[in-house]
Every structure is written in structure tokens, then in C-alpha cells.
Motif scaffolding. Sequence first.
Motif, PDB file in Angstrom:
ATOM      1  N   SER A 128      -0.614   9.132  -3.298  1.00 29.35           N
ATOM      2  CA  SER A 128       0.689   8.480  -3.230  1.00 29.35           C
ATOM      3  C   SER A 128       0.582   6.999  -2.889  1.00 29.35           C
ATOM      4  CB  SER A 128       1.564   9.190  -2.186  1.00 29.35           C
ATOM      5  OG  SER A 128       2.888   8.741  -2.232  1.00 29.35           O
ATOM      6  N   GLY A 129      -0.642   6.507  -2.718  1.00 28.50           N
ATOM      7  CA  GLY A 129      -0.835   5.118  -2.327  1.00 28.50           C
ATOM      8  C   GLY A 129      -0.961   4.184  -3.521  1.00 28.50           C
ATOM      9  N   ARG A 130      -1.310   2.933  -3.234  1.00 29.46           N
ATOM     10  CA  ARG A 130      -1.489   1.904  -4.261  1.00 29.46           C
ATOM     11  C   ARG A 130      -2.735   1.083  -3.933  1.00 29.46           C
ATOM     12  NH1 ARG A 130       1.773   4.842  -6.006  1.00 29.46           N
ATOM     13  NH2 ARG A 130       3.819   4.384  -6.941  1.00 29.46           N
ATOM     14  N   ILE A 131      -3.372   0.567  -4.989  1.00 27.41           N
ATOM     15  CA  ILE A 131      -4.572  -0.240  -4.816  1.00 27.41           C
ATOM     16  C   ILE A 131      -4.188  -1.635  -4.319  1.00 27.41           C
ATOM     17  CG2 ILE A 131      -6.569  -1.272  -5.972  1.00 27.41           C
ATOM     18  CD1 ILE A 131      -6.782   1.730  -5.766  1.00 27.41           C
ATOM     19  N   ARG A 132      -4.900  -2.097  -3.331  1.00 27.87           N
ATOM     20  CA  ARG A 132      -4.705  -3.451  -2.814  1.00 27.87           C
ATOM     21  C   ARG A 132      -6.064  -4.126  -2.617  1.00 27.87           C
ATOM     22  NH1 ARG A 132       0.404  -3.676  -0.251  1.00 27.87           N
ATOM     23  NH2 ARG A 132       1.835  -2.648  -1.679  1.00 27.87           N
TER      24      ARG A 132
END
Length: 437
Positions: free
Chosen positions: A77-81
Motif C-alpha cells: 500500500s506504500g509508494r516509492i520515494r
Amino acid sequence: MVSSNPENRVSGIKLSSVVPAKATGNQDYELKNIDLAMKLHYIKGVYFFNREAVRGLTIFDLKRPMFQLLDIFYTASGRIRRPETAGAGRPFIKCNDGGVRIVEAFCDDQTIAEWLAMDHESRDDCLAYGSELGPDLAFSPLVFVQFTSFKCGGMSLGLSWAHVLGDPFSASAFVSMWAQIMAGRVPPKSLHEPEPKKSETETQTRASESVAGNLYPIKRVDPVGDHWQFPNNCNMKTHTFQFTKKQLDQMASNLRYRGIREAAAVSHFEVISATIWKLLAKASEDSGPGVVTICRYNGQRENETASNDMVLSTAEVDFDVSKSDVWELSTLIADKRKDVDEKVLSESSDFIMYGANLTFVDMEEADVYGLKLQGQKPVDVNYSINGVGEQGVVLVLAGPEEDSGRGRDRGSTVTVVLPENQLEKLMNELNQEWNLA
């Protein structure tokens, strides 16, 4: 046989998002070297269910288990940063509950049986909606789940999964856990919290201490920046076919007939891989690939959450594969594998693994037919991989049930991704030898 383009038959697409039931806490999850080495690859899985399996279920019923599922698979559920202090720093996953994208679609003019009868290399692509990560990494979902309703009342579940999250076994475990939660078998929330992200200085120090080694199981490619797409200039095509249980038994019987008593110790995966390796060499203008990569399930995984934890190994020959013996290649794959030292992956580069060499993926231990919806197992399951290099990849997993007259047996489903000209030659060889469609 139905042969129309499947892309024109799926319509009514609706998008929504699902987030974890409980806030993750906006934590950072450090991506390991093996995760980043897989970042240009994407996994696609499609499960087909008959009408009894989904009778009476609404889209809300199908989405509801996702909330608890994402409590466990929190990274999905996360995003790449990247670090804010270094624009080109080491990527990580921000566990910010950005959500998994849900896709609702319809195929109103075909039944599942008609769909599966289509002879089209991209048949299932439109059943697993998704795209490569980037160039806006912070806004790119890592996972898409598509529910497609068919004319017959059946449904497909299509999974598009960024390999940076985890390997094909993690992807299949994600779907299986969804089905368990839907059936009321709610697992405990994962006890594995996101690992604290190391400082940029610490990461650079570790990279500088990397062990030099042979990178031949993987291939370094030109840097892709924040658009995680492998720019393969080769025209790659995908084809899926079945080996029936009878054909697999015949393969083993052929080995026993020639006096090879150890044939029973060789798995279906190894025989299929050896057969395809030999036929590809036979169809090529030279002696064929001398090195292949083998990907297998790691039965000693540390946890149930997503991870890239496959056992990667290689098999190498110094003879003409086209003139070799299937048994010899099978035993080489089974017993003489050279495990890959993953410490070489700590170099700061972009890589591909699938298709760097001809790659065989053993998914036979992924229990893709073990999940049930309302007591019904899938009638067909298929997995494929996008972002494959020109040497190609072969995935082998359990096939659908077949009535042998002695009960319910399973063969093997094989999905091949190869350059178009090689795929055509391989299928010609397989048709001549095994009468495969």
C-alpha cells in the motif's frame, strides 16, 4: 477457435483504491539490494472462477478483505520515494497507506471458456490492469487488483504486482491470503514492522564494501532514472500452453525406458525446462544458450509478508545443447546448480534478471489452486512476467484439473516470454514433438 483481439472485449473500467484497515504510521521500509535488482520486472497473475464461486458477490464483498489484507502486506500500500536530501539517493518504500488500486471491468460478450480458447499472445494482459512505476514514483501504485465479470457469470481476478515488492511466490501468497480473509479465516496481523531506513551515508558505505563477483545471472542495463521500465528493443511475445498429466508421465516414461532408474527423482519442472532448453537450442542457428538461470521457491522464508526471497542459481554447459540428452540437462538443473551470491547486487546500478540468461522459474510449489471462493477453486490460473530481457523466461506452475478417468489429475501450465521469431520456432518444435497448441 476464437482469435479476436481480447483488448476490445473488456470495457466499463472503474478505478478505486483500498488502504489498510489500520494506519501503518507513515514509516519507511528499506529496499534490499535484491529488491532493487528486480525493480524493472513486473508480475502478472490471472485467476478464473466459475459462476458458483462468485454467485451473489458484489464488488464491495470482493474489496472488503483487502482492508485487513493490507494490514499484513503493508508495503503493498506504500509508494516509492527517494531521500529528500539527495535526489538520486537510494529508493525506499514510504508506508504512507497510499493504497492498492482496484479495477472493476466487464466482458459481456464472452464466457470464460471462450476466453481461454483464444489463441492470442496478449490474451490476459487486459485482465491485469497496471503500468510501470514512474516517472512520478511517489504517485505510482505498486499493486493493481482487477475484477472482471464475464458473460457466463464467472469472474477473473487479475493481479499486477511490482517485483520490487516481492517475488512471484509473494504475489501468489497475497491472493491466497485475500481468499482466506474472505472465507473468514482471519490471520493475525503481521508482527514484522517496517525496517528503519538506513542513512544515505550508511548505504553508500555498504555499497563501497561490496564483494566483486561474476554478475552473469543478471545483466546491468543503462540507468532508467525514475521511470522503472526496461527499454527492450527486441519484440518480445508471450504464449501459454499446457502439458497434460499424460504427457508429463510420458516424458518420465521415456527416461525410464532408456534405463534411467533415477528418473523418478527429477521433477516435472526440471524435465520441462530441459526439454525447452534443448528445443530452443535446436531451433537456433548455433549451439543454443550455454548458461541458464533457475529461480526456485525458498522454503525457509522468514515471514509471510512480501519479499524477494527466491533461490537464484545457474546451470552451465560446455557442449552443444541441441545434441544433448534431456536427462543430462534435467539432472544438471536439479543437482549441479551453482547458487548465486547476492552480495554482488550491492553495486549501485540498474539490472534485469529475467532474460539476462534464458530463465526458468519453478512455481510448482506455489499453491495457486489451493485458494477457494465460496468453496470453489479457480478453474484456471496463469502467471507471467513483464520487463524480460531478450534471452527470455519460462514459468512453470501447476495446471488446471483434468479428468483422466482415474480421478482428477493436474498437468503443468507453461508461460514462455521470448523474442517473436524464437517463440515461433519453439512452438513449431513443441507441436512436432508433443502436439501442443
